[in-house]
Design an enzyme around this catalytic site. Structure first.
Site, PDB file in Angstrom:
ATOM      1  N   ASN A  48      38.174  45.509  38.776  1.00 39.19           N
ATOM      2  CA  ASN A  48      38.144  44.121  38.728  1.00 39.19           C
ATOM      3  C   ASN A  48      39.645  43.294  38.925  1.00 39.19           C
ATOM      4  O   ASN A  48      40.572  44.098  38.704  1.00 39.19           O
ATOM      5  CB  ASN A  48      37.297  43.498  37.375  1.00 39.19           C
ATOM      6  CG  ASN A  48      37.989  44.162  36.249  1.00 39.19           C
ATOM      7  OD1 ASN A  48      38.692  45.458  36.190  1.00 39.19           O
ATOM      8  ND2 ASN A  48      37.939  43.541  35.147  1.00 39.19           N
ATOM      9  N   VAL A  49      39.542  42.345  39.254  1.00 41.19           N
ATOM     10  CA  VAL A  49      40.988  41.702  39.508  1.00 41.19           C
ATOM     11  C   VAL A  49      40.912  40.093  39.263  1.00 41.19           C
ATOM     12  O   VAL A  49      40.194  39.399  39.925  1.00 41.19           O
ATOM     13  CB  VAL A  49      41.499  41.842  41.213  1.00 41.19           C
ATOM     14  CG1 VAL A  49      42.810  40.966  41.422  1.00 41.19           C
ATOM     15  CG2 VAL A  49      41.497  43.009  41.362  1.00 41.19           C
ATOM     16  N   GLU A  50      41.613  40.043  37.865  1.00 47.65           N
ATOM     17  CA  GLU A  50      41.388  38.776  37.283  1.00 47.65           C
ATOM     18  C   GLU A  50      42.597  37.791  37.905  1.00 47.65           C
ATOM     19  O   GLU A  50      43.227  38.202  38.748  1.00 47.65           O
ATOM     20  CB  GLU A  50      41.505  38.873  35.733  1.00 47.65           C
ATOM     21  CG  GLU A  50      40.390  39.687  35.343  1.00 47.65           C
ATOM     22  CD  GLU A  50      40.315  39.771  33.868  1.00 47.65           C
ATOM     23  OE1 GLU A  50      41.253  39.426  33.275  1.00 47.65           O
ATOM     24  OE2 GLU A  50      39.496  40.243  33.338  1.00 47.65           O
ATOM     25  N   GLU A  61      32.523  45.380  41.280  1.00 48.57           N
ATOM     26  CA  GLU A  61      31.590  45.709  42.332  1.00 48.57           C
ATOM     27  C   GLU A  61      32.046  45.015  43.642  1.00 48.57           C
ATOM     28  O   GLU A  61      31.322  45.391  44.649  1.00 48.57           O
ATOM     29  CB  GLU A  61      30.326  45.259  41.814  1.00 48.57           C
ATOM     30  CG  GLU A  61      29.787  46.211  40.608  1.00 48.57           C
ATOM     31  CD  GLU A  61      30.057  45.448  39.256  1.00 48.57           C
ATOM     32  OE1 GLU A  61      31.170  44.830  39.214  1.00 48.57           O
ATOM     33  OE2 GLU A  61      29.224  45.554  38.201  1.00 48.57           O
ATOM     34  N   CYS A  92      27.105  42.648  36.286  1.00 48.33           N
ATOM     35  CA  CYS A  92      26.607  41.289  35.907  1.00 48.33           C
ATOM     36  C   CYS A  92      25.797  40.542  36.978  1.00 48.33           C
ATOM     37  O   CYS A  92      25.380  41.369  37.907  1.00 48.33           O
ATOM     38  CB  CYS A  92      27.954  40.377  35.821  1.00 48.33           C
ATOM     39  SG  CYS A  92      28.779  40.091  37.511  1.00 48.33           S
ATOM     40  N   CYS A  95      27.153  40.401  40.464  1.00 52.79           N
ATOM     41  CA  CYS A  95      27.144  41.758  40.967  1.00 52.79           C
ATOM     42  C   CYS A  95      25.962  42.243  41.592  1.00 52.79           C
ATOM     43  O   CYS A  95      25.901  42.946  42.613  1.00 52.79           O
ATOM     44  CB  CYS A  95      28.005  42.507  40.352  1.00 52.79           C
ATOM     45  SG  CYS A  95      29.651  41.931  40.057  1.00 52.79           S
TER      46      CYS A  95
HETATM   47  N1  THU Z   1      33.305  42.679  35.263  1.00 52.25           N
HETATM   48  C1  THU Z   1      33.255  43.234  36.252  1.00 52.25           C
HETATM   49  O1  THU Z   1      34.222  43.799  36.864  1.00 52.25           O
HETATM   50  N2  THU Z   1      32.099  43.424  36.600  1.00 52.25           N
HETATM   51  C2  THU Z   1      30.894  43.231  36.056  1.00 52.25           C
HETATM   52  O2  THU Z   1      29.643  43.726  36.608  1.00 52.25           O
HETATM   53  C3  THU Z   1      30.910  42.620  34.926  1.00 52.25           C
HETATM   54  C4  THU Z   1      32.127  42.148  34.693  1.00 52.25           C
HETATM   55  C5  THU Z   1      34.790  41.973  34.862  1.00 52.25           C
HETATM   56  C6  THU Z   1      35.021  40.830  35.222  1.00 52.25           C
HETATM   57  C7  THU Z   1      36.046  40.220  34.225  1.00 52.25           C
HETATM   58  O3  THU Z   1      37.452  40.813  34.986  1.00 52.25           O
HETATM   59  C8  THU Z   1      35.794  41.285  32.997  1.00 52.25           C
HETATM   60  O4  THU Z   1      34.701  42.099  33.536  1.00 52.25           O
HETATM   61  C9  THU Z   1      35.319  40.566  31.928  1.00 52.25           C
HETATM   62  O5  THU Z   1      34.162  39.811  32.214  1.00 52.25           O
END
Ligand code: THU
Length: 138
Positions: A48-50, A61, A92, A95
């Site tokens: 994940n990249v926020e 994903e 989620c 995804c």
């Molecule tokens: N996140 C994912 O990378 N994949 C998922 O399926 C659920 C959530 C990440 C997004 C965010 O950066 C962090 O988890 C908290 O929601």
């Protein structure tokens, strides 16, 4: 490729844990790593990249989908997603839809202590390319 490659779940979890360490998650503090087995046997990963805007955050994903396309495409046959603690994290809803573009409903996802679950079970009745083609005005 005609034969499905064998699924080495430990290898998938290991690769997911490794890439989770590279996640950029300064806002949530939740590092996520995902590793997918492709039908040609390769493994593609993503984290994940926020973003400070929060809404522009991309999930691990999404990284898998980008890596899949960037390294030659194919269909995902198995997936492991973990959080920074190394344990399973449920993909989620968004995804699940992203994954459905590159996987059949029988694609298997690690579900931790519950074993595995199929994408079809997580996203029943998914909207897909066939629906799009069928519902165009012209
Ligand atoms: N996140 C994912 O990378 N994949 C998922 O399926 C659920 C959530 C990440 C997004 C965010 O950066 C962090 O988890 C908290 O929601």
């Amino acid at each position: 490729m005609t034969e499905t490659p064998p699924i080495d779940w430990e290898a998938l979890r290991r690769r997911a844990r490794e890439v989770a360490a590279h996640a950029y998650a300064p806002y949530s503090g939740v590092r996520v790593g995902a590793a997918a087995l492709v039908d040609d046997g390769r493994i593609v990963v993503g984290c994940n990249v926020e973003n400070a805007s929060i809404g522009l955050t991309t999930c691990a994903e999404n990284g898998v989908a980008s890596a899949l396309a960037a390294t030659g495409g194919g269909r995902i046959v198995a997936l492991a997603v973990v959080a920074g603690d190394g344990d399973y994290l449920a993909p989620c809803g968004r995804c699940r839809q992203v994954l459905s573009e590159f996987a059949d409903p029988d694609m298997v996802i690690d579900a931790g202590a519950d074993g595995t679950v199929t994408l079809g079970a997580l996203l029943p009745g998914a909207f897909g390319p066939a629906d799009l083609a069928a519902r165009r005005d012209a």
